[in-house]
Write an enzyme that holds these catalytic residues in place. Structure first.
Site, PDB file in Angstrom:
ATOM      1  CB  CYS A  92      -0.913  -0.016   1.229  1.00 27.07           C
ATOM      2  SG  CYS A  92      -2.057   1.374   1.205  1.00 27.07           S
ATOM      3  CB  CYS A 237      -4.122   4.547  -5.708  1.00 25.09           C
ATOM      4  SG  CYS A 237      -4.016   2.793  -5.321  1.00 25.09           S
TER       5      CYS A 237
END
Ligand code: PYC
Length: 321
Positions: A92, A237
């Site tokens: 992530c 992201c």
């Protein structure tokens, strides 16, 4: 009366608007093997813990959890397992920036480099003096170009399948206006696309990314990223931008070392670069740079008498210790 609650020490941050809840103490013991094995144990034996940390009533669909664990790789200083409202993530990007900002807040890292072990490989983060964090992500690549899927109610949609630490379906060619006023429509569109991608030979793809030009000067693109649990990413992201960089590199649309400014649906930004690792395989080493802000330090209480101790919708039962 003895306090029946299990206590979990956390620190919350947001990276470009996307939250990360870092679990510092009180998490399950997953042993000391490779993180790919430990995430398997986390999934199979401690899914209620995941749900308790990020789901309502303590969290929300958009919350990403980060369980701080000892690293396995000898060259890493920290290990981390990321998870969301429905399961675990490979890597992530926004979460790694949040992790480093949180560790800096605690005085556990200072400006400079730190290596972090994850279930999909080691990443190297560099904390800058101005608080920005640059993440050298795992090798990223495009697996399939110009895949056409028949999305229910939408017809044919064309996109690329790429890896940036998670699997993405990246769509540039669509009729959607990528604007914050259209979150419901974008979610519906991306969810239908995901269903079609999964049904048509790519079951592992769990994130869908829609791209459009940004009206902002100096920004190369705006995106809308739908995460596996149907929440949209408030940040651009990090793993999705890595997948995008791999596609841009493969298409010859961006040179090694050049900077790509990726804007999110809420207008926050990451800067990305790449260098080639293996041109023949289309494999690149991406970097993502952004900022995170710590916004809470706290202790979560897991009370066995609480019917929603493990999160709404999670299986109930005894508190795991
Ligand atoms: O920044 O890589 C990322 C990410 C994945 C899911 C939410 N954010």
């Amino acid at each position: 009366m003895a306090d029946p609650c299990h206590r979990i020490r956390v620190i919350d941050s947001h990276t470009a608007g996307e939250p990360t809840r870092l679990v510092l103490e009180g998490g399950p013991d997953l042993g000391l093997g490779p993180l790919a094995e430990r995430v398997g144990r986390f999934r199979s034996q401690h899914d209620r813990f995941r749900s308790a940390i990020v789901n309502e009533p303590r969290g929300s669909d958009v919350m990403v959890g980060a369980l701080l664990v000892p690293p396995y790789r000898a060259d890493c200083q920290f290990g981390v397992i990321f998870f969301n409202n429905v399961g675990c993530l490979g890597m992530c990007g926004h979460g790694t920036i949040g992790l480093v900002a949180s560790l800096a807040h605690l005085g556990r890292v200072t400006p400079g480099r730190v290596r972090v072990d994850t279930p999909v490989g080691a990443v190297e983060a560099e904390l800058h003096r101005n608080g920005e964090v640059k993440v050298a992500n795992v090798p990223s690549y495009r697996r399939a170009q110009g895949v056409i899927v028949a999305a229910p109610g939408l017809g044919a949609v064309r996109g690329d399948v790429a890896w940036g630490g998670n699997w993405f379906f990246l769509v540039e060619d669509h009729d959607q206006v990528i604007d914050r006023s259209r979150l419901e429509e974008l979610t519906d569109y991306a969810w239908r696309v995901r269903q079609a991608v999964n049904a048509q030979g790519f079951p592992e793809v769990d994130h869908v990314e829609l791209f459009a030009p940004s009206p902002a000067t100096g920004v190369h693109s705006r995106n809308f990223v739908l995460c596996p649990g149907k929440a949209y990413d408030r940040s651009p992201c990090g793993t999705g931008t890595s997948a995008k960089l791999a596609c841009l590199a493969a298409d010859g649309k961006m040179a090694e070392g050049e900077e790509w400014v990726q804007e999110s649906i809420i207008g926050s930004r990451f800067r990305g670069t790449y260098r080639w690792l293996d041109r023949a395989k289309g494999e690149v080493a991406p970097t993502i740079t952004g900022s995170a802000f710590v916004n809470a330090e706290g202790v979560l209480l897991l009370n066995p008498r609480d019917p929603f101790c493990w999160g709404i919708g999670a299986a109930d039962g005894a508190v795991e210790r």
